[in-house]
Design an enzyme around this catalytic site. Structure first.
Site, PDB file in Angstrom:
ATOM      1  N   HIS A  37       0.841  -1.208   0.000  1.00 39.97           N
ATOM      2  CA  HIS A  37       0.000   0.000   0.000  1.00 39.97           C
ATOM      3  C   HIS A  37       0.875   1.257   0.000  1.00 39.97           C
ATOM      4  CE1 HIS A  37      -2.854  -2.897   2.037  1.00 39.97           C
ATOM      5  NE2 HIS A  37      -3.598  -2.446   1.041  1.00 39.97           N
ATOM      6  N   GLN A  61     -18.305  -6.485  -1.119  1.00 42.86           N
ATOM      7  CA  GLN A  61     -17.414  -7.304  -1.954  1.00 42.86           C
ATOM      8  C   GLN A  61     -17.040  -8.618  -1.273  1.00 42.86           C
ATOM      9  OE1 GLN A  61     -14.381  -4.012  -1.941  1.00 42.86           O
ATOM     10  NE2 GLN A  61     -12.918  -5.693  -1.929  1.00 42.86           N
ATOM     11  N   GLN A 157      -9.014  -7.040 -10.641  1.00 39.16           N
ATOM     12  CA  GLN A 157      -9.618  -5.794 -10.131  1.00 39.16           C
ATOM     13  C   GLN A 157      -9.097  -4.593 -10.921  1.00 39.16           C
ATOM     14  OE1 GLN A 157     -10.174  -4.820  -5.850  1.00 39.16           O
ATOM     15  NE2 GLN A 157      -8.334  -3.621  -6.049  1.00 39.16           N
ATOM     16  N   VAL A 180       4.497  -5.363  -4.841  1.00 36.35           N
ATOM     17  CA  VAL A 180       5.655  -5.318  -3.932  1.00 36.35           C
ATOM     18  C   VAL A 180       5.799  -6.706  -3.310  1.00 36.35           C
ATOM     19  CG1 VAL A 180       6.598  -4.288  -1.827  1.00 36.35           C
ATOM     20  CG2 VAL A 180       5.346  -2.876  -3.465  1.00 36.35           C
ATOM     21  N   SER A 189       0.578  -9.034   1.011  1.00 37.05           N
ATOM     22  CA  SER A 189      -0.886  -9.079   1.089  1.00 37.05           C
ATOM     23  C   SER A 189      -1.299  -9.000   2.546  1.00 37.05           C
ATOM     24  CB  SER A 189      -1.382 -10.399   0.500  1.00 37.05           C
ATOM     25  OG  SER A 189      -2.705 -10.655   0.916  1.00 37.05           O
ATOM     26  N   ARG A 191      -3.456 -10.631   3.779  1.00 33.17           N
ATOM     27  CA  ARG A 191      -3.832 -11.989   4.219  1.00 33.17           C
ATOM     28  C   ARG A 191      -2.623 -12.850   4.568  1.00 33.17           C
ATOM     29  NH1 ARG A 191      -8.567 -11.376   0.203  1.00 33.17           N
ATOM     30  NH2 ARG A 191     -10.265 -10.954   1.655  1.00 33.17           N
TER      31      ARG A 191
HETATM   32  O1  PAF Z   1      -8.132  -3.678  -3.270  1.00 31.93           O
HETATM   33  C1  PAF Z   1      -8.808  -3.340  -2.280  1.00 31.93           C
HETATM   34  O2  PAF Z   1      -8.296  -3.154  -1.174  1.00 31.93           O
HETATM   35  C2  PAF Z   1     -10.309  -3.169  -2.445  1.00 31.93           C
HETATM   36  O3  PAF Z   1     -10.854  -4.111  -3.309  1.00 31.93           O
HETATM   37  C3  PAF Z   1     -10.713  -1.747  -2.844  1.00 31.93           C
HETATM   38  C4  PAF Z   1     -10.174  -1.381  -4.221  1.00 31.93           C
HETATM   39  C5  PAF Z   1     -10.199  -0.750  -1.817  1.00 31.93           C
HETATM   40  C6  PAF Z   1     -12.235  -1.629  -2.906  1.00 31.93           C
HETATM   41  O4  PAF Z   1     -12.820  -1.908  -1.680  1.00 31.93           O
END
Ligand code: PAF
Length: 291
Positions: A37, A61, A157, A180, A189, A191
């Site tokens: 991030h 989602q 995505q 990364v 990740s 997770r």
């Molecule tokens: O990649 C993510 O963390 C999510 O799918 C996002 C793009 C923030 C949408 O909730």
């Protein structure tokens, strides 16, 4: 760094920044921030004058059997991480009622996608991308960015968001940032923290698998089946890996490729379970001219 909790407040802030002539970037996240991030934040900073990071765990989602309730939520820790990297103007962290004011059951208009969500992750997570595209559309409406910055680790995505911006003539550029990785190659990740030490050691096979595909393609291998076989061979080195998919697809249609064409961009993508933890990885590859 300002913390904004409401859509109205965010829109007013973005309007002011736009009036001041600034270029705005948005980095949408669900929190639990890691170096991946922070790389998105740096990429946003390089391209824009004003950076907003949104932190919102989007309920629409997640399928009912997925980890929405357990998903880590540590706003203070996330803000501290953003402070260290610097260059973030706003953290937009709305509560669910701000993003779904009438409740998600009452929402009647969604951003839907045809065909492209029938492949890769979308095939196994029905409704997931409808939730992602819809919330990103809402985040764009709230934060009014010129650029949306996303990780290419979530390849499907990223490709669907790019397609959304294109098909809906949106005035937002969707920017993809390379994955990364840890020193052994494992893609970062949120997770990964669920893995046991043994699973963590085995998880290196995901990056080895997609790199094997890249190497074969760049080495001139023309047969998609041979490339997918090489990917599966790498994944098979991890005794506890349960492969959900291992595919080679075209980046426009997301359908499996039956033959490779010079200049075509393809994606080698895998999804693997270790216990209940689902990991994904991929490699974007440009098919070279035939030798
Ligand atoms: O990649 C993510 O963390 C999510 O799918 C996002 C793009 C923030 C949408 O909730």
């Amino acid at each position: 760094m300002e913390l904004i909790r409401t859509v109205d407040g965010m829109q007013a802030h973005a309007d002011e920044a736009r009036r001041a002539g600034e270029t705005l970037a948005l980095v949408p996240t669900m929190g639990a921030l890691h170096d991946g991030h922070l790389a998105l934040v740096r990429a946003a900073r390089q391209r824009a004058d004003h950076v907003t990071v949104s932190i919102f765990v989007n309920p629409t989602q997640f399928a009912p059997d997925e980890d929405f309730d357990e998903y880590p939520r540590h706003l203070e820790q996330d803000m501290a991480a953003l402070d260290t990297v610097g260059g973030v103007d706003v953290v937009f962290a709305p509560p669910v009622e701000e993003m779904y004011p009438d409740g998600q059951q009452a929402q009647r208009v969604w951003v839907d996608v045809e065909e492209l969500d029938q492949h890769l992750c979308g095939r196994y997570r029905p409704g997931h991308f409808r939730g992602v595209l819809t919330v990103v559309m809402k985040l764009f409406q709230a934060c009014k960015p010129h650029l949306g910055v996303f990780g290419k680790k979530d390849a499907q995505q990223y490709l669907l968001l790019r397609r959304m911006a294109h098909d809906l003539a949106m005035d937002v550029e969707v920017v993809g940032v390379p994955t990364v990785r840890e020193t052994d190659g494992l893609a970062q990740s949120s997770r990964n923290r669920y893995l046991t030490p043994d699973e963590r050691a085995q998880a290196v096979v995901l990056s080895r698998a997609v790199q094997a595909a890249r190497k074969r393609i760049l080495g001139g291998e023309q047969r998609p089946t041979a490339i997918v076989e090489a990917v599966r061979h790498e994944l098979a080195q991890a005794p506890d890996a349960k492969v959900q998919y291992a595919e080679l697809v075209d980046t426009t249609t997301l359908a499996p490729v039956s033959e490779l064409e010079a200049g075509q961009e393809v994606l080698a993508a895998v999804a693997v379970y270790f216990g209940d933890t689902r990991l994904i990885d991929n490699a974007f590859v440009q098919v070279p001219a035939a030798p």
